[in-house]
Design an enzyme around this catalytic site. Structure first.
Site, mmCIF file in Angstrom:
data_model
loop_
_atom_site.group_PDB
_atom_site.id
_atom_site.type_symbol
_atom_site.label_atom_id
_atom_site.label_comp_id
_atom_site.label_asym_id
_atom_site.label_seq_id
_atom_site.Cartn_x
_atom_site.Cartn_y
_atom_site.Cartn_z
ATOM 1 N N TYR A 74 16.713 56.829 50.927
ATOM 2 C CA TYR A 74 15.476 56.094 50.633
ATOM 3 C C TYR A 74 14.268 56.438 51.490
ATOM 4 O O TYR A 74 13.185 55.931 51.239
ATOM 5 C CB TYR A 74 15.757 54.589 50.670
ATOM 6 C CG TYR A 74 16.637 54.161 49.515
ATOM 7 C CD1 TYR A 74 16.103 54.012 48.244
ATOM 8 C CD2 TYR A 74 17.996 53.947 49.689
ATOM 9 C CE1 TYR A 74 16.900 53.647 47.168
ATOM 10 C CE2 TYR A 74 18.804 53.579 48.621
ATOM 11 C CZ TYR A 74 18.252 53.429 47.365
ATOM 12 O OH TYR A 74 19.030 53.083 46.307
ATOM 13 N N PHE A 84 22.393 41.762 49.824
ATOM 14 C CA PHE A 84 21.784 41.507 48.506
ATOM 15 C C PHE A 84 21.798 42.776 47.661
ATOM 16 O O PHE A 84 22.105 43.833 48.126
ATOM 17 C CB PHE A 84 20.347 40.972 48.629
ATOM 18 C CG PHE A 84 19.378 41.886 49.343
ATOM 19 C CD1 PHE A 84 19.282 41.875 50.729
ATOM 20 C CD2 PHE A 84 18.547 42.748 48.631
ATOM 21 C CE1 PHE A 84 18.383 42.715 51.391
ATOM 22 C CE2 PHE A 84 17.635 43.578 49.276
ATOM 23 C CZ PHE A 84 17.569 43.563 50.661
HETATM 24 C C1 LIG Z 1 21.844 57.563 44.717
HETATM 25 C C2 LIG Z 1 21.615 57.748 43.227
HETATM 26 C C3 LIG Z 1 21.029 56.455 42.652
HETATM 27 C C4 LIG Z 1 20.604 58.900 43.031
HETATM 28 O O1 LIG Z 1 20.188 58.947 41.674
HETATM 29 P P1 LIG Z 1 19.606 60.301 41.007
HETATM 30 O O2 LIG Z 1 19.050 59.918 39.695
HETATM 31 O O3 LIG Z 1 20.653 61.332 41.073
HETATM 32 O O4 LIG Z 1 18.429 60.653 42.008
HETATM 33 P P2 LIG Z 1 17.159 61.568 41.646
HETATM 34 O O5 LIG Z 1 17.573 62.684 40.754
HETATM 35 O O6 LIG Z 1 16.008 60.749 41.181
HETATM 36 O O7 LIG Z 1 16.854 62.118 43.096
HETATM 37 C C5 LIG Z 1 15.671 61.887 43.820
HETATM 38 C C6 LIG Z 1 15.776 62.673 45.101
HETATM 39 O O8 LIG Z 1 16.728 62.066 45.955
HETATM 40 C C7 LIG Z 1 17.749 63.001 46.321
HETATM 41 N N1 LIG Z 1 18.997 62.252 46.380
HETATM 42 C C8 LIG Z 1 19.409 61.341 45.510
HETATM 43 N N2 LIG Z 1 20.583 60.833 45.895
HETATM 44 C C9 LIG Z 1 20.925 61.447 47.038
HETATM 45 C C10 LIG Z 1 22.028 61.345 47.905
HETATM 46 N N3 LIG Z 1 23.028 60.503 47.648
HETATM 47 N N4 LIG Z 1 22.044 62.138 48.985
HETATM 48 C C11 LIG Z 1 21.024 62.987 49.238
HETATM 49 N N5 LIG Z 1 19.946 63.123 48.448
HETATM 50 C C12 LIG Z 1 19.896 62.351 47.354
HETATM 51 C C13 LIG Z 1 17.727 64.042 45.219
HETATM 52 O O9 LIG Z 1 18.255 65.259 45.651
HETATM 53 C C14 LIG Z 1 16.257 64.119 44.917
HETATM 54 O O10 LIG Z 1 15.621 64.881 45.905
HETATM 55 P P3 LIG Z 1 14.273 65.710 45.594
HETATM 56 O O11 LIG Z 1 13.238 64.678 45.268
HETATM 57 O O12 LIG Z 1 14.012 66.422 46.873
HETATM 58 O O13 LIG Z 1 14.595 66.575 44.437
HETATM 59 C C15 LIG Z 1 22.924 58.108 42.480
HETATM 60 O O14 LIG Z 1 23.460 59.271 43.041
HETATM 61 C C16 LIG Z 1 23.952 57.007 42.527
HETATM 62 O O15 LIG Z 1 23.956 56.160 41.676
HETATM 63 N N6 LIG Z 1 24.865 57.015 43.527
HETATM 64 C C17 LIG Z 1 25.952 56.050 43.632
HETATM 65 C C18 LIG Z 1 25.462 54.618 43.802
HETATM 66 C C19 LIG Z 1 24.506 54.459 44.948
HETATM 67 O O16 LIG Z 1 24.734 54.948 46.049
HETATM 68 N N7 LIG Z 1 23.401 53.757 44.694
HETATM 69 C C20 LIG Z 1 22.402 53.476 45.695
HETATM 70 C C21 LIG Z 1 22.614 52.062 46.104
HETATM 71 S S1 LIG Z 1 21.665 51.585 47.473
#
Ligand SMILES: CC(C)(COP(=O)(O)OP(=O)(O)OC[C@H]1O[C@@H](n2cnc3c(N)ncnc32)[C@H](O)[C@@H]1OP(=O)(O)O)[C@@H](O)C(=O)NCCC(=O)NCCS
Length: 432
Positions: free
Chosen positions: A144, A432
């Protein structure tokens, strides 16, 4: 049609990020389970959990990735508030916070930019509602920062051998009642809401949160006993015991304290003493405590209090710099000029948080405005670092040592430390 999404759609459609429709709430809750590795299989425990969590979701603040025949991602905001650092001798003020939660993208659609779209949609909604900050708990701390969030508050877990837990400074006496669930549901929210104003970083709890917490469903007890609720006028402690202890062979139970909250350090010391003096026990593990645990200083043998872990919990993203900095309290005094850099995932001109800002603050209040032509900055830092400094738990000098803050004027770091650091340390004791 799994989701009740775009009916009548024929060929494949480009997934879109859009708001949830109220009738799609059940599909939303099932969608949330997928990225968190707990797919819905219709188990009675899952159904019960979904029912209790239903009351938490604000259906007009939920978003989905709609593929045309199912959901492939989700996010939601809870309308929360959070306590902020206080002025000396005052209760902590609170500020409305967009509590970002239930964020996930299904494994079939990851790394295609849907998280980025979900975050932009949620931030736009929060700005429309006038929320000056957004906050979340991050499943992975790497995710984030690019959206402007900074690590702002922790919780700690401690463990102590109850037979080596004598206090050098005695705790005052306390009268407690062991309440059943319904009594606890009546009384605890009021005590909690008063108590949380003693520290920054504490979010409010909705009625749905309390119902879920006190429902104490057996499959959520982690093999421990049901919860005890020991409650006094000025504080309470919620605890469980390990099972299957053979007292005939001298076994002693471990007490797991899930929450211990008192209006003052004296009340908290009395609550600690209460659990440490329970019969038939040998160890007490205490969760969700602050990193600056006062009871350490009360123990005759402080080394007995072992820190099991410290977790980074609350991440904060400033949306409205003026409202955010004018609402918190300050224990120091001075004028600080910050050069705040936009986060990597830019939201363009919609994002008014970056820029050069002048903060004039002291124990009697604060004003924050954009810098005028020629007003030089003391510090340059990214928006995540501002979120970290804002809650008062992490000094600017520490972030500078980690390369996250640049001192542009000699003395800027010392000034920022004196102005922004708060004691007691923030704690984020509610998930949360
Ligand atoms: C984390 C999650 C929501 C990312 O969703 P996503 O649609 O794949 O993310 P995006 O494609 O929009 O990525 C945005 C950026 O974040 C990076 N990013 C996203 N998830 C990442 C991770 N877990 N680790 C490292 N980088 C990450 C991407 O590489 C991308 O980078 P860029 O802008 O330099 O290209 C997804 O992997 C997920 O659902 N994970 C499991 C549940 C979880 O952890 N949710 C978060 C709860 S707090």
């Amino acid at each position: 049609m799994t989701t009740g999404g775009t009916c009548g759609q024929t060929g494949p459609m480009e997934p879109v990020v859009r708001r949830l429709r109220p009738e799609e709430a059940p599909a939303f809750r099932r969608s949330v389970m997928v990225p968190f590795l707990d797919p819905f299989a219709g188990d009675p425990d899952q159904i019960a959990d979904l029912e209790t969590s239903a009351s938490k979701t604000e259906l007009d603040r939920a978003w989905v990735v709609d593929t045309g025949d199912r959901f492939a991602g989700n996010g939601a905001i809870y309308s929360m508030d959070v306590t902020l650092p206080s002025a000396p001798g005052q209760a902590c003020p609170t500020i409305p916070m967009a509590g970002v939660s239930a964020v996930g993208v299904h494994p079939t659609h990851r790394r295609r930019g849907f998280l980025r779209q979900l975050m932009a949609a949620m931030h736009a909604d929060a700005r429309n509602r006038g929320e000056a900050i957004a906050g979340l708990e991050a499943s992975e701390s790497v995710i984030y920062g690019r959206f402007g969030y900074g690590h702002a508050a922790d919780v700690a877990e401690y463990s102590i051998d109850s037979r080596a837990s004598a206090f050098a400074v005695p705790a005052p006496p306390i009268d407690l009642v062991l309440m059943d669930r319904d009594q606890a549901l009546d009384v605890l929210p009021g005590i909690f809401d008063r108590q949380r104003r003693t520290r920054a970083g504490e979010v409010n709890r909705s009625p749905g949160y309390w119902t879920r917490l006190l429902a104490d469903r057996p499959h959520r007890r982690g093999g421990l006993s049901a919860s005890f609720h020991a409650v006094g006028d000025e504080g309470y402690v919620l605890y469980r015991a390990t099972r299957e202890t053979n007292v005939f062979q001298g076994d002693r139970a471990t007490i797991v304290v899930e929450e211990l909250r008192g209006d003052s350090p004296e009340v908290e010391a009395a609550l600690w003493r209460f659990v440490l003096d329970l019969d038939l026990i040998g160890r007490v593990d205490v969760r969700r405590r602050p990193v600056d645990e006062p009871v350490r200083w009360r123990l005759a043998d402080p080394r007995q209090l072992r820190t099991i872990g410290v977790e980074d919990r609350l991440y904060v993203r400033i949306l409205d710099t003026v409202a955010a900095f004018e609402t918190r309290g300050y224990q120091g005094e001075g004028r600080l000029v910050l050069d705040i850099l936009a986060p990597d995932a830019s939201e363009g001109s919609a994002d008014e948080a970056p820029g050069r800002w002048v903060l004039d603050a002291g124990p009697d209040g604060a004003s924050c405005r954009r810098a005028r032509e020629g007003e030089g900055a003391d510090l340059r830092l990214g928006l995540p670092a501002v979120g970290s400094l804002y809650m008062g738990g992490f000094p600017a000098s520490l972030l500078a040592a980690g390369g996250r803050v640049e001192e542009l004027r000699a003395g800027g770091l010392a000034l920022a430390d004196a102005l922004l650091v708060t004691r007691p340390s923030p704690r984020s004791g509610t998930g949360f």
